[in-house]
Motif scaffolding. Structure first.
Motif, PDB file in Angstrom:
ATOM      1  N   PRO A  35       0.824  -1.205   0.000  1.00 41.67           N
ATOM      2  CA  PRO A  35       0.000   0.000   0.000  1.00 41.67           C
ATOM      3  C   PRO A  35       0.863   1.261   0.000  1.00 41.67           C
ATOM      4  CG  PRO A  35      -0.768  -1.566   1.651  1.00 41.67           C
ATOM      5  CD  PRO A  35       0.550  -2.076   1.158  1.00 41.67           C
ATOM      6  N   ALA A  36       0.296   2.342  -0.527  1.00 42.07           N
ATOM      7  CA  ALA A  36       1.049   3.592  -0.649  1.00 42.07           C
ATOM      8  C   ALA A  36       1.545   4.093   0.702  1.00 42.07           C
ATOM      9  CB  ALA A  36       0.186   4.653  -1.324  1.00 42.07           C
ATOM     10  N   LEU A  37       0.749   3.941   1.755  1.00 42.20           N
ATOM     11  CA  LEU A  37       1.175   4.427   3.064  1.00 42.20           C
ATOM     12  C   LEU A  37       2.330   3.604   3.613  1.00 42.20           C
ATOM     13  CD1 LEU A  37       0.775   6.556   5.157  1.00 42.20           C
ATOM     14  CD2 LEU A  37      -1.059   5.217   6.186  1.00 42.20           C
ATOM     15  N   ASN A  38       2.352   2.309   3.313  1.00 39.46           N
ATOM     16  CA  ASN A  38       3.525   1.507   3.670  1.00 39.46           C
ATOM     17  C   ASN A  38       4.778   2.087   3.027  1.00 39.46           C
ATOM     18  OD1 ASN A  38       1.556  -0.261   4.735  1.00 39.46           O
ATOM     19  ND2 ASN A  38       2.820  -2.044   4.264  1.00 39.46           N
ATOM     20  N   ILE A  39       4.676   2.417   1.742  1.00 39.08           N
ATOM     21  CA  ILE A  39       5.815   2.977   1.017  1.00 39.08           C
ATOM     22  C   ILE A  39       6.271   4.272   1.683  1.00 39.08           C
ATOM     23  CG2 ILE A  39       6.642   3.838  -1.199  1.00 39.08           C
ATOM     24  CD1 ILE A  39       4.496   2.152  -2.564  1.00 39.08           C
ATOM     25  N   LEU A  81      12.871   2.729  13.839  1.00 33.65           N
ATOM     26  CA  LEU A  81      12.887   1.282  13.624  1.00 33.65           C
ATOM     27  C   LEU A  81      11.626   0.630  14.180  1.00 33.65           C
ATOM     28  CD1 LEU A  81      16.629   0.459  14.411  1.00 33.65           C
ATOM     29  CD2 LEU A  81      15.506   0.447  12.183  1.00 33.65           C
ATOM     30  N   ALA A  82      11.187   1.106  15.361  1.00 36.93           N
ATOM     31  CA  ALA A  82       9.964   0.552  15.951  1.00 36.93           C
ATOM     32  C   ALA A  82       8.755   0.867  15.083  1.00 36.93           C
ATOM     33  CB  ALA A  82       9.770   1.116  17.359  1.00 36.93           C
ATOM     34  N   GLY A  83       8.704   2.093  14.513  1.00 36.88           N
ATOM     35  CA  GLY A  83       7.591   2.468  13.661  1.00 36.88           C
ATOM     36  C   GLY A  83       7.536   1.661  12.384  1.00 36.88           C
ATOM     37  N   VAL A  84       8.691   1.476  11.737  1.00 37.82           N
ATOM     38  CA  VAL A  84       8.732   0.671  10.517  1.00 37.82           C
ATOM     39  C   VAL A  84       8.403  -0.784  10.829  1.00 37.82           C
ATOM     40  CG1 VAL A  84      10.248  -0.191   8.683  1.00 37.82           C
ATOM     41  CG2 VAL A  84      10.334   2.212   9.351  1.00 37.82           C
ATOM     42  N   ALA A  85       8.887  -1.286  11.970  1.00 37.65           N
ATOM     43  CA  ALA A  85       8.573  -2.661  12.370  1.00 37.65           C
ATOM     44  C   ALA A  85       7.074  -2.841  12.578  1.00 37.65           C
ATOM     45  CB  ALA A  85       9.327  -3.018  13.650  1.00 37.65           C
ATOM     46  N   ALA A  86       6.405  -1.819  13.127  1.00 36.48           N
ATOM     47  CA  ALA A  86       4.961  -1.907  13.330  1.00 36.48           C
ATOM     48  C   ALA A  86       4.220  -2.028  12.003  1.00 36.48           C
ATOM     49  CB  ALA A  86       4.469  -0.673  14.098  1.00 36.48           C
ATOM     50  N   VAL A  87       4.699  -1.299  10.984  1.00 40.68           N
ATOM     51  CA  VAL A  87       4.070  -1.392   9.660  1.00 40.68           C
ATOM     52  C   VAL A  87       4.378  -2.737   9.031  1.00 40.68           C
ATOM     53  CG1 VAL A  87       4.002  -0.376   7.352  1.00 40.68           C
ATOM     54  CG2 VAL A  87       4.137   1.104   9.350  1.00 40.68           C
ATOM     55  N   LEU A  90       6.482  15.621   6.937  1.00 38.09           N
ATOM     56  CA  LEU A  90       5.113  15.684   6.433  1.00 38.09           C
ATOM     57  C   LEU A  90       4.827  14.606   5.396  1.00 38.09           C
ATOM     58  CD1 LEU A  90       4.828  19.569   5.958  1.00 38.09           C
ATOM     59  CD2 LEU A  90       3.913  18.209   7.835  1.00 38.09           C
ATOM     60  N   GLY A  91       5.885  13.929   4.903  1.00 38.30           N
ATOM     61  CA  GLY A  91       5.711  12.963   3.824  1.00 38.30           C
ATOM     62  C   GLY A  91       4.678  11.884   4.097  1.00 38.30           C
ATOM     63  N   PRO A  92       4.805  11.113   5.186  1.00 34.25           N
ATOM     64  CA  PRO A  92       3.814  10.059   5.435  1.00 34.25           C
ATOM     65  C   PRO A  92       2.389  10.602   5.581  1.00 34.25           C
ATOM     66  CG  PRO A  92       5.763   9.738   6.790  1.00 34.25           C
ATOM     67  CD  PRO A  92       5.898  11.095   6.164  1.00 34.25           C
ATOM     68  N   LEU A  93       2.257  11.800   6.157  1.00 32.52           N
ATOM     69  CA  LEU A  93       0.923  12.385   6.306  1.00 32.52           C
ATOM     70  C   LEU A  93       0.303  12.649   4.936  1.00 32.52           C
ATOM     71  CD1 LEU A  93      -1.284  13.660   8.081  1.00 32.52           C
ATOM     72  CD2 LEU A  93       0.005  15.813   7.976  1.00 32.52           C
ATOM     73  N   VAL A 101       0.004   3.835  14.342  1.00 35.79           N
ATOM     74  CA  VAL A 101       1.060   3.520  15.307  1.00 35.79           C
ATOM     75  C   VAL A 101       2.428   3.793  14.698  1.00 35.79           C
ATOM     76  CG1 VAL A 101       2.154   1.659  16.629  1.00 35.79           C
ATOM     77  CG2 VAL A 101      -0.352   1.816  16.516  1.00 35.79           C
ATOM     78  N   GLY A 102       2.617   3.332  13.460  1.00 36.77           N
ATOM     79  CA  GLY A 102       3.896   3.560  12.787  1.00 36.77           C
ATOM     80  C   GLY A 102       4.199   5.035  12.613  1.00 36.77           C
ATOM     81  N   THR A 103       3.180   5.807  12.225  1.00 39.95           N
ATOM     82  CA  THR A 103       3.366   7.245  12.044  1.00 39.95           C
ATOM     83  C   THR A 103       3.723   7.919  13.365  1.00 39.95           C
ATOM     84  OG1 THR A 103       1.780   7.259  10.212  1.00 39.95           O
ATOM     85  CG2 THR A 103       2.256   9.382  11.253  1.00 39.95           C
ATOM     86  N   ALA A 104       3.024   7.530  14.435  1.00 40.30           N
ATOM     87  CA  ALA A 104       3.267   8.125  15.748  1.00 40.30           C
ATOM     88  C   ALA A 104       4.680   7.843  16.255  1.00 40.30           C
ATOM     89  CB  ALA A 104       2.246   7.601  16.757  1.00 40.30           C
ATOM     90  N   LEU A 105       5.290   6.762  15.782  1.00 43.75           N
ATOM     91  CA  LEU A 105       6.664   6.436  16.183  1.00 43.75           C
ATOM     92  C   LEU A 105       7.697   7.035  15.230  1.00 43.75           C
ATOM     93  CD1 LEU A 105       6.134   2.675  17.104  1.00 43.75           C
ATOM     94  CD2 LEU A 105       6.652   4.518  18.706  1.00 43.75           C
TER      95      LEU A 105
END
Length: 305
Positions: free
Chosen positions: A100-104, A139-145, A262-265, A285-289
């Motif tokens: 998904p685009a948000l994963n990217i 790393l924790a945020g990317v791991a959550a995704v 701002l990119g992920p948003l 969760v990933g964004t918040a981290l």
């Protein structure tokens, strides 16, 4: 007075572009999901050849003036083209077929942590406690995704193929950024971008040809193919890179780098509106981290600290 007014206008424009450039970069993630009817290497080749041709009329005199520098720097240009235009181009489009685009957006947003780590390893740049904390959060945020919010997925390494392609491209983007910063060049940023885009197109060409022979080539009769190339060349190509360079000149790199947060948003909002990809709870969760982690990891250390 006219020069003061012009300077004031330039700064106001820079602040506007500071908010707009992450949205232009986000278009690349959306196109990775939309333009799956164009083979990935051909999509990347069309994008970067388009960028080079669009920039060429503006930078041609400087390319001619610095032709001796080009002859010295061609190994760097080819390496940067391979990293930035082939791996960080075609591999994103390969991953975009299943991720998904948000994963990217979230995985790519964490690439600055590799820039920080390589800067420390290769160039002895300072690595403060704040930066270490930021790297851990990213790393924790990317791991959550990656794990879709489930620790069991992470422990059993159940990642999607698309996520892994994006992670590899994100890592190479970190290497590309470090090399771009630390390798000396006689070219100004826009002229160098044009040269790298041409070099990247040369690297991409045999892969695009092989892709067409072994799989299939782009449909040149489909108007969507040409529109995809044009959009990618204009918006996340010339537009995003040009706006980013303008903001660095007017506002400085430390202020401009904040825009990456701002990119992920933007990716999440645009993917939801345009592609109908609603964000899942683990994306939040990933964004918040990742976002505070990026802030901590890329913040310049305080003087005397």
């Amino acid at each position: 007075m006219p020069s003061l007014a012009r300077r004031s206008f330039s700064r106001r424009l820079a602040w506007a572009l500071l908010l707009l450039s992450p949205a232009m970069f986000a278009v690349n993630m959306l196109m990775a999901r939309y333009a799956t009817f164009v083979p990935p290497n051909a999509l990347a080749l069309g994008r970067w050849l388009g960028v080079a041709l669009l920039l060429l009329p503006f930078v041609w005199p400087r390319l001619v003036r610095h032709r001796h520098a080009l002859s010295r720097e061609w190994p760097d240009l080819l390496l940067l083209g391979a990293l930035g235009m082939w791996i960080c181009g075609a591999w994103v489009y390969i991953g975009g077929r299943t991720a998904p685009a948000l994963n990217i957006g979230l995985i790519y947003a964490a690439s600055p942590i590799l820039v920080v780590a390589l800067g420390r390893l290769l160039y002895r740049e300072r690595l403060t406690a704040g930066r270490l904390a930021g790297i851990a959060l990213c790393l924790a945020g990317v791991a959550a995704v990656f794990a879709k919010g489930r620790i069991g997925n992470l422990l059993s390494v159940e990642f999607t193929e698309g996520d892994l392609w994006i992670a590899a491209a994100s890592a190479c983007w970190g290497v590309y950024s470090v090399l771009l910063k630390h390798r000396p060049s006689a070219l100004d940023p826009l002229t160098r971008l044009c040269a790298i885009a041409f070099a990247g197109s040369l690297v991409l060409l045999p892969f695009a040809v092989g892709e067409a022979v072994l799989w299939h080539g782009p449909d040149f009769t489909d108007w969507r193919t040409w529109v995809s190339w044009l959009v990618l060349a204009l918006i996340p190509g010339v537009g995003a890179y040009g706006a980013f360079a303008f903001c660095i000149r007017e506002l400085g790199p430390s202020v401009t780098s904040v825009s990456m947060y701002l990119g992920p948003l933007y990716v999440g909002i645009l993917a939801w509106i345009i592609l109908g990809e609603a964000p899942q709870w683990y994306h939040f969760v990933g964004t918040a981290l990742v976002l505070p982690g990026l802030f901590l990891a890329t913040r310049s250390p305080a003087k005397g600290a």
